[in-house]
Design an enzyme around this catalytic site. Structure first.
Site, PDB file in Angstrom:
ATOM      1  N   CYS A  86      11.833  -6.097   4.196  1.00  0.00           N
ATOM      2  CA  CYS A  86      11.597  -6.668   2.863  1.00  0.00           C
ATOM      3  C   CYS A  86      12.061  -8.119   2.792  1.00  0.00           C
TER       4      CYS A  86
ATOM      5  N   CYS B 110       8.410  -8.137   1.421  1.00  0.00           N
ATOM      6  CA  CYS B 110       8.324  -8.441  -0.020  1.00  0.00           C
ATOM      7  C   CYS B 110       8.691  -9.882  -0.352  1.00  0.00           C
TER       8      CYS B 110
ATOM      9  N   LYS C  18       6.470 -12.694   1.216  1.00  0.00           N
ATOM     10  CA  LYS C  18       5.136 -12.476   0.625  1.00  0.00           C
ATOM     11  C   LYS C  18       5.107 -12.956  -0.817  1.00  0.00           C
TER      12      LYS C  18
ATOM     13  N   TYR D 133      -2.446  -2.783   1.458  1.00  0.00           N
ATOM     14  CA  TYR D 133      -1.640  -3.760   0.737  1.00  0.00           C
ATOM     15  C   TYR D 133      -1.494  -5.063   1.539  1.00  0.00           C
TER      16      TYR D 133
ATOM     17  N   GLU E 187      -3.055  -8.696   0.444  1.00  0.00           N
ATOM     18  CA  GLU E 187      -2.105  -9.714  -0.025  1.00  0.00           C
ATOM     19  C   GLU E 187      -2.137 -10.951   0.874  1.00  0.00           C
TER      20      GLU E 187
ATOM     21  N   HIS F 134       2.694 -10.113 -29.462  1.00  0.00           N
ATOM     22  CA  HIS F 134       1.485 -10.945 -29.454  1.00  0.00           C
ATOM     23  C   HIS F 134       1.853 -12.405 -29.216  1.00  0.00           C
TER      24      HIS F 134
ATOM     25  N   GLU G 215       0.430  -6.223 -24.308  1.00  0.00           N
ATOM     26  CA  GLU G 215       0.150  -5.577 -25.594  1.00  0.00           C
ATOM     27  C   GLU G 215      -1.195  -4.856 -25.588  1.00  0.00           C
TER      28      GLU G 215
HETATM   29  P1  FAD Z   1      13.392  -1.789   7.017  1.00  0.00           P
HETATM   30  O1  FAD Z   1      13.550  -2.706   5.884  1.00  0.00           O
HETATM   31  O2  FAD Z   1      12.232  -1.996   7.908  1.00  0.00           O
HETATM   32  O3  FAD Z   1      14.759  -1.862   7.847  1.00  0.00           O
HETATM   33  C1  FAD Z   1      14.956  -1.190   9.058  1.00  0.00           C
HETATM   34  C2  FAD Z   1      15.837  -2.047   9.944  1.00  0.00           C
HETATM   35  O4  FAD Z   1      16.327  -1.260  11.037  1.00  0.00           O
HETATM   36  C3  FAD Z   1      15.098  -3.218  10.562  1.00  0.00           C
HETATM   37  O5  FAD Z   1      15.865  -4.381  10.509  1.00  0.00           O
HETATM   38  C4  FAD Z   1      14.905  -2.766  12.019  1.00  0.00           C
HETATM   39  O6  FAD Z   1      14.744  -3.848  12.911  1.00  0.00           O
HETATM   40  C5  FAD Z   1      16.198  -2.022  12.240  1.00  0.00           C
HETATM   41  N1  FAD Z   1      16.191  -1.069  13.365  1.00  0.00           N
HETATM   42  C6  FAD Z   1      15.160  -0.345  13.828  1.00  0.00           C
HETATM   43  N2  FAD Z   1      15.570   0.471  14.821  1.00  0.00           N
HETATM   44  C7  FAD Z   1      16.885   0.248  14.979  1.00  0.00           C
HETATM   45  C8  FAD Z   1      17.892   0.798  15.824  1.00  0.00           C
HETATM   46  N3  FAD Z   1      17.601   1.778  16.682  1.00  0.00           N
HETATM   47  N4  FAD Z   1      19.152   0.324  15.727  1.00  0.00           N
HETATM   48  C9  FAD Z   1      19.470  -0.668  14.853  1.00  0.00           C
HETATM   49  N5  FAD Z   1      18.559  -1.205  14.011  1.00  0.00           N
HETATM   50  C10 FAD Z   1      17.287  -0.737  14.070  1.00  0.00           C
HETATM   51  N6  FAD Z   1       7.747  -3.147  -0.655  1.00  0.00           N
HETATM   52  C11 FAD Z   1       7.867  -3.356  -1.991  1.00  0.00           C
HETATM   53  O7  FAD Z   1       8.491  -2.556  -2.678  1.00  0.00           O
HETATM   54  N7  FAD Z   1       7.319  -4.464  -2.590  1.00  0.00           N
HETATM   55  C12 FAD Z   1       6.644  -5.382  -1.878  1.00  0.00           C
HETATM   56  O8  FAD Z   1       6.161  -6.360  -2.448  1.00  0.00           O
HETATM   57  C13 FAD Z   1       6.507  -5.197  -0.486  1.00  0.00           C
HETATM   58  N8  FAD Z   1       5.858  -6.105   0.256  1.00  0.00           N
HETATM   59  C14 FAD Z   1       5.751  -5.916   1.601  1.00  0.00           C
HETATM   60  C15 FAD Z   1       5.065  -6.872   2.340  1.00  0.00           C
HETATM   61  C16 FAD Z   1       4.910  -6.705   3.695  1.00  0.00           C
HETATM   62  C17 FAD Z   1       4.157  -7.747   4.491  1.00  0.00           C
HETATM   63  C18 FAD Z   1       5.460  -5.556   4.326  1.00  0.00           C
HETATM   64  C19 FAD Z   1       5.302  -5.373   5.809  1.00  0.00           C
HETATM   65  C20 FAD Z   1       6.150  -4.606   3.604  1.00  0.00           C
HETATM   66  C21 FAD Z   1       6.300  -4.779   2.232  1.00  0.00           C
HETATM   67  N9  FAD Z   1       6.967  -3.844   1.447  1.00  0.00           N
HETATM   68  C22 FAD Z   1       7.076  -4.035   0.096  1.00  0.00           C
HETATM   69  C23 FAD Z   1       7.551  -2.632   2.048  1.00  0.00           C
HETATM   70  C24 FAD Z   1       9.068  -2.794   2.257  1.00  0.00           C
HETATM   71  O9  FAD Z   1       9.321  -3.957   2.996  1.00  0.00           O
HETATM   72  C25 FAD Z   1       9.628  -1.575   2.980  1.00  0.00           C
HETATM   73  O10 FAD Z   1       9.260  -0.412   2.263  1.00  0.00           O
HETATM   74  C26 FAD Z   1      11.133  -1.601   3.119  1.00  0.00           C
HETATM   75  O11 FAD Z   1      11.562  -2.752   3.791  1.00  0.00           O
HETATM   76  C27 FAD Z   1      11.625  -0.368   3.876  1.00  0.00           C
HETATM   77  O12 FAD Z   1      13.005  -0.411   4.034  1.00  0.00           O
HETATM   78  P2  FAD Z   1      13.722   0.431   5.204  1.00  0.00           P
HETATM   79  O13 FAD Z   1      15.178   0.278   4.975  1.00  0.00           O
HETATM   80  O14 FAD Z   1      13.168   1.790   5.277  1.00  0.00           O
HETATM   81  O15 FAD Z   1      13.293  -0.278   6.546  1.00  0.00           O
HETATM   82  P1  NDP Z   2      -1.912   0.610   4.931  1.00  0.00           P
HETATM   83  O1  NDP Z   2      -1.751   1.916   5.588  1.00  0.00           O
HETATM   84  O2  NDP Z   2      -1.749   0.488   3.464  1.00  0.00           O
HETATM   85  O3  NDP Z   2      -3.369   0.014   5.283  1.00  0.00           O
HETATM   86  C1  NDP Z   2      -3.824  -0.057   6.593  1.00  0.00           C
HETATM   87  C2  NDP Z   2      -5.262  -0.543   6.598  1.00  0.00           C
HETATM   88  O4  NDP Z   2      -5.682  -0.738   7.931  1.00  0.00           O
HETATM   89  C3  NDP Z   2      -6.237   0.420   5.968  1.00  0.00           C
HETATM   90  O5  NDP Z   2      -7.224  -0.307   5.295  1.00  0.00           O
HETATM   91  C4  NDP Z   2      -6.816   1.141   7.197  1.00  0.00           C
HETATM   92  O6  NDP Z   2      -8.112   1.635   6.989  1.00  0.00           O
HETATM   93  C5  NDP Z   2      -6.851   0.028   8.208  1.00  0.00           C
HETATM   94  N1  NDP Z   2      -6.801   0.477   9.589  1.00  0.00           N
HETATM   95  C6  NDP Z   2      -5.956   1.392  10.130  1.00  0.00           C
HETATM   96  N2  NDP Z   2      -6.180   1.492  11.456  1.00  0.00           N
HETATM   97  C7  NDP Z   2      -7.187   0.637  11.753  1.00  0.00           C
HETATM   98  C8  NDP Z   2      -7.849   0.298  12.945  1.00  0.00           C
HETATM   99  N3  NDP Z   2      -7.508   0.865  14.106  1.00  0.00           N
HETATM  100  N4  NDP Z   2      -8.831  -0.616  12.901  1.00  0.00           N
HETATM  101  C9  NDP Z   2      -9.175  -1.189  11.734  1.00  0.00           C
HETATM  102  N5  NDP Z   2      -8.579  -0.910  10.560  1.00  0.00           N
HETATM  103  C10 NDP Z   2      -7.585  -0.005  10.573  1.00  0.00           C
HETATM  104  O7  NDP Z   2      -0.914  -0.361   5.707  1.00  0.00           O
HETATM  105  P2  NDP Z   2      -0.339  -1.781   5.344  1.00  0.00           P
HETATM  106  O8  NDP Z   2       0.153  -2.316   6.634  1.00  0.00           O
HETATM  107  O9  NDP Z   2      -1.285  -2.589   4.547  1.00  0.00           O
HETATM  108  O10 NDP Z   2       0.915  -1.454   4.418  1.00  0.00           O
HETATM  109  C11 NDP Z   2       1.952  -0.587   4.871  1.00  0.00           C
HETATM  110  C12 NDP Z   2       2.828  -0.192   3.720  1.00  0.00           C
HETATM  111  O11 NDP Z   2       3.670  -1.276   3.361  1.00  0.00           O
HETATM  112  C13 NDP Z   2       2.076   0.146   2.444  1.00  0.00           C
HETATM  113  O12 NDP Z   2       1.722   1.505   2.416  1.00  0.00           O
HETATM  114  C14 NDP Z   2       3.060  -0.190   1.362  1.00  0.00           C
HETATM  115  O13 NDP Z   2       3.803   0.945   1.005  1.00  0.00           O
HETATM  116  C15 NDP Z   2       3.960  -1.244   1.982  1.00  0.00           C
HETATM  117  N6  NDP Z   2       3.637  -2.531   1.366  1.00  0.00           N
HETATM  118  C16 NDP Z   2       3.864  -2.697   0.025  1.00  0.00           C
HETATM  119  C17 NDP Z   2       3.509  -3.858  -0.612  1.00  0.00           C
HETATM  120  C18 NDP Z   2       3.741  -3.996  -2.075  1.00  0.00           C
HETATM  121  O14 NDP Z   2       4.497  -3.220  -2.645  1.00  0.00           O
HETATM  122  N7  NDP Z   2       3.129  -4.967  -2.730  1.00  0.00           N
HETATM  123  C19 NDP Z   2       2.911  -4.963   0.113  1.00  0.00           C
HETATM  124  C20 NDP Z   2       2.735  -4.701   1.526  1.00  0.00           C
HETATM  125  C21 NDP Z   2       3.088  -3.525   2.094  1.00  0.00           C
HETATM  126  P3  NDP Z   2      -8.424   3.168   6.589  1.00  0.00           P
HETATM  127  O15 NDP Z   2      -8.310   3.223   5.083  1.00  0.00           O
HETATM  128  O16 NDP Z   2      -9.780   3.369   7.103  1.00  0.00           O
HETATM  129  O17 NDP Z   2      -7.410   4.044   7.261  1.00  0.00           O
END
Ligand code: FAD
Ligand code: NDP
Length: 514
Positions: free
Chosen positions: A78, A83, A86, A220, A224, A487, A492
C-alpha cells in the site's frame, strides 16, 4: 483494552501472569509471544496492536526486487507500490484537469499547453514514500516492536529462520505466528514477459517516461494505471481478456469503460498477449490474439505494464515445515483467521477468498491481536466492505451489485433506484456529465432495506465511505429519502433517488436542482 494499556504503562503487563490471557507457562518456552511475517498493512497493524498489551513482538519485512530491480522500504504494498503512490498519481491527473477548468472559471493560466514533468512527479512521490518508510521505522522503534529487515521462513511450527545481512542463519521461536506476506503482481507465461514488461511494482518509480503504454488486464490496477497515464498525457491501451472489472456491478463497469473511452483510452477486447519482443529502436513489439475473431495482430509500444492480478507470497515461507496448508497460492483461514495449524494465523492479501484491500488487512490484523492478547472475541466482518476505483470519474460502491442481489433474492424482490446527475461545478467548464450516475439496490418490500449503493462521479470514495457505515447499520430507502441533503453536493443525490428502474421513467435530470 484500556486496562491493558494502563497496565503496560505501569509495567505490570510485562508480568505474564495473571494479566495475560494466554498461557504464561507456554509463553516461557518461546523467544517471542508473537512473530509477524510481513511488515505491510496487515502485519504492522497486528504487531503494533499486540505490543500495546505488553507482549514481545518481532516483525520481519523483506522485499524481493522486481525483475527490473525495483525495491522499496518497510510498509508493504500500500505505502510503497499501491494505494499511496497510486492516489498521488491520480491526484496529479485531477490537478491537470483542474488547471484547464480553472481557465473557464476566470483564472489566467498563461500556458494552455501546460504539461506534467514525469521525472519530477516520480521524485515527489518517491520522496513522500521514503518519508513514510522513515516514520514507520521510528514508530516501530518507539512502540518497541522489534523489526528485522529479512525474509522469514518456517523451520517448524514455532521456529522461524532468517539470514542476517552478513549471510548468517539465525533462528527464533514464537508462541504465535501471523503470516501477513501479501502478494506480488503476476507475469504472463509468454516470451518476453519478464524481460521487457513492468508491473505496478515498477511504474511509480519508473525513471523513463512511459510513453505509449499497453496495460494488460482490466481489473482495478489496470484501469487505474491506464487512467493516470492518460491524465498525464501518455497514450494507454487496455487489453481486456474477458470483461472489465470482473466481480463488480456490470452496469457500473460498462459505464466506467464508456467514461474511459470518452477520454480517449483505447480498449482491445477479448484479447490476450502472446509475445513481447524488443525492436532495434528499443520500442516493444507486442503480439496478441483475439479469442473471439481468432485473429493474430501486433502493435508497438514504449512500455508494457502487466496488471493481470496478484500472486500470494507463500513460496518462500517453507509452510510445509510448519504443516500449514495452502489453497492455490494463498492460505485458507477460519473465521478467527487461524490456519489449519491453530497457533499460526494469516491476515491481509495472503488470505484465500477475501478482499485484497488495505483497510481489510489493517482491521483484521488489529482484531486478531486483540483476540490473542487482550481477551477480545470480536471477529473480522468481511461483508459490505466499501471500495473505490480511482479513475478520473471515480467509481465507489458498498454492498451487493444488482446481479448479486437478483441472484440472491430473485428479481421480483429487488427494487433499483437510480439517476443521472449534474455536478454543479461541471457546468462552467462544460465537463461531460454523461457518466455521472448512481443507484441504490434495495429490497422491494417494507421500508426497503438497502443492499448495495453504487456511485460514479467526483470524490466517490469520500461519498461512499459515510454511506457504508449507514448501510452496515441497516439503512433503508425510507431513511435515505428522509435524510436532508447537503446542497449543492453530489452526495446529496442519494437522498433524492426517486426513480425506480421498474418504472421505466427517464433517470436523466432536467437541471441541477430539480
Ligand atoms: P502487503 O502490504 O503486501 O505486505 C506484505 C509485506 O510482507 C511486503 O512488504 C512483503 O515484501 C513482505 N514479505 C513477503 N514475504 C515475506 C517474508 N517471507 N518475510 C518477510 N517479509 C515478507 N487497497 C486499498 O484499500 N485501496 C487502494 O487504493 C489500493 N490501491 C492499490 C494499488 C495497487 C497498484 C496495488 C498493487 C494494490 C492496491 N491496494 C489498495 C491493495 C493493498 O495495497 C493491499 O490490499 C494491502 O497492501 C495488503 O496488505 P498486506 O499486509 O496483506 O500485504
Ligand atoms: P484483478 O484480479 O482485479 O484483475 C486482473 C485482470 O487481469 C482481470 O481483468 C483479468 O481478466 C486479467 N487477467 C488475468 N490473467 C490474465 C492473463 N493471463 N492475460 C490477460 N489478462 C489476464 O487484479 P489487479 O491486479 O487489478 O488487482 C489486485 C487486487 O488489488 C484487487 O483485487 C484489489 O483488491 C486490489 N487493488 C485495490 C485498489 C483500490 O482499492 N482502488 C486498486 C488496485 C488494486 P479476467 O477477468 O478475464 O480474469
Amino acid at each position: 483494552m484500556m486496562l491493558f494499556k494502563a497496565l503496560r504503562k505501569s509495567g505490570l503487563a510485562r508480568c505474564k501472569f495473571p494479566f495475560r490471557f494466554t498461557s504464561c507457562v507456554a509463553n516461557q518456552k518461546y523467544d517471542y509471544d508473537l512473530v509477524v511475517l510481513g511488515g505491510g498493512s496487515g502485519g504492522l497493524a497486528c504487531a503494533k496492536e499486540a505490543v500495546e498489551y505488553g507482549v514481545r513482538v518481532l516483525c520481519f519485512d523483506y522485499v524481493k526486487p522486481t525483475p527490473v530491480g525495483t525495491k522499496w522500504g518497510v510498509g508493504g504494498t500500500c505505502v510503497n507500490v499501491g494505494c499511496i503512490p497510486k492516489k498521488l498519481m491520480h491526484q496529479a491527473c485531477l490537478l491537470g484537469e483542474a488547471v484547464h477548468e480553472a481557465v473557464a472559471y476566470g483564472w489566467n493560466v498563461n500556458d494552455q499547453n501546460i504539461k506534467p514533468d514525469w521525472k519530477k512527479l516520480v521524485k515527489s512521490v518517491q520522496d513522500h514514500i521514503k518519508s513514510v518508510n522513515w516514520v514507520t521505522r521510528v514508530d516501530l522503534r518507539d512502540k518497541k516492536v522489534e523489526y528485522v529487515n529479512s525474509m522469514g521462513y518456517f523451520v517448524d511450527a514455532h521456529t522461524i529462520e532468517y539470514k542476517t545481512k552478513r549471510g548468517e542463519r539465525m533462528q527464533l521461536t514464537a508462541e504465535y505466528v501471523v503470516v501477513a506476506v501479501g502478494g506480488r503482481p503476476r507475469y504472463p507465461s509468454i516470451p518476453g514477459a519478464t524481460e521487457y514488461g513492468i508491473t505496478s511494482d515498477d511504474i511509480f518509480s519508473y525513471e523513463k517516461e512511459p510513453g505509449r503504454t499497453l496495460v494488460v488486464g482490466a481489473g482495478y490496477v489496470g484501469l487505474e494505471c491506464a487512467c493516470f497515464l492518460k491524465g498525464l498525457g501518455y497514450d494507454p491501451t487496455v487489453m481486456v481478456r474477458s470483461i472489465v472489472l470482473r466481480g463488480f456491478d456490470r452496469q457500473m463497469s460498462e459505464l466506467l469503460t464508456a467514461m474511459m473511452t470518452e477520454r480517449g483510452i483505447r480498449f482491445l477486447s477479448t484479447t490476450i498477449p502472446t509475445a513481447v519482443e524488443r525492436l532495434p529502436d528499443g520500442r516493444l513489439l507486442v503480439k496478441y490474439h483475439n479469442t473471439v475473431t481468432e485473429t493474430d495482430e501486433s502493435d508497438v509500444f514504449d512500455t508494457v505494464l502487466w496488471a493481470i492480478g496478484r500472486k500470494g507470497l507463500t513460496e518462500d515461507l517453507n509452510l510445509e515445515a510448519a504443516g500449514v496448508k495452502t489453497k492455490n497460492d494463498k492460505i485458507a483461514v477460519d473465521q478467527t483467521e487461524a490456519t489449519n495449524v491453530p497457533h499460526i494465523y494469516a491476515v491481509g492479501d495472503i488470505i484465500y477468498g477475501r478482499p485484497e484491500l488495505t483497510p481489510v488487512a489493517i482491521l483484521s490484523g488489529r482484531l486478531l491481536a486483540r483476540r490473542l492478547f487482550a481477551g477480545s472475541t470480536q471477529l473480522m466482518d468481511y461483508t459490505d466492505v466499501a471500495t473505490t476505483v480511482f479513475t478520473p470519474l471515480e467509481y465507489a460502491c458498498v454492498g451487493m451489485s444488482e446481479e448479486m442481489a437478483i441472484e440472491k433474492l430473485g428479481p421480483e424482490n429487488i427494487e433499483v433506484f437510480h439517476g443521472y446527475y449534474k455536478p454543479t461545478e461541471f457546468f462552467i467548464p462544460q465537463k461531460s456529465v454523461r457518466h455521472c450516475y448512481l443507484k441504490a439496490v434495495a429490497e422491494v418490500s417494507g421500508d426497503q432495506k438497502i443492499l448495495g449503493l453504487h456511485y460514479m462521479g467526483p470524490v466517490a470514495g469520500e461519498v461512499i465511505q459515510g454511506f457504508a457505515a449507514a448501510l452496515k447499520s441497516g439503512l433503508t430507502v425510507k431513511t435515505l429519502l428522509n435524510t436532508v441533503g447537503i446542497h449543492p453536493t453530489t452526495a446529496e443525490e442519494f437522498t433524492r433517488l426517486s426513480i425506480t428502474k421498474r418504472s421505466g421513467r427517464d433517470p436523466t435530470p432536467a437541471s441541477c436542482c430539480s
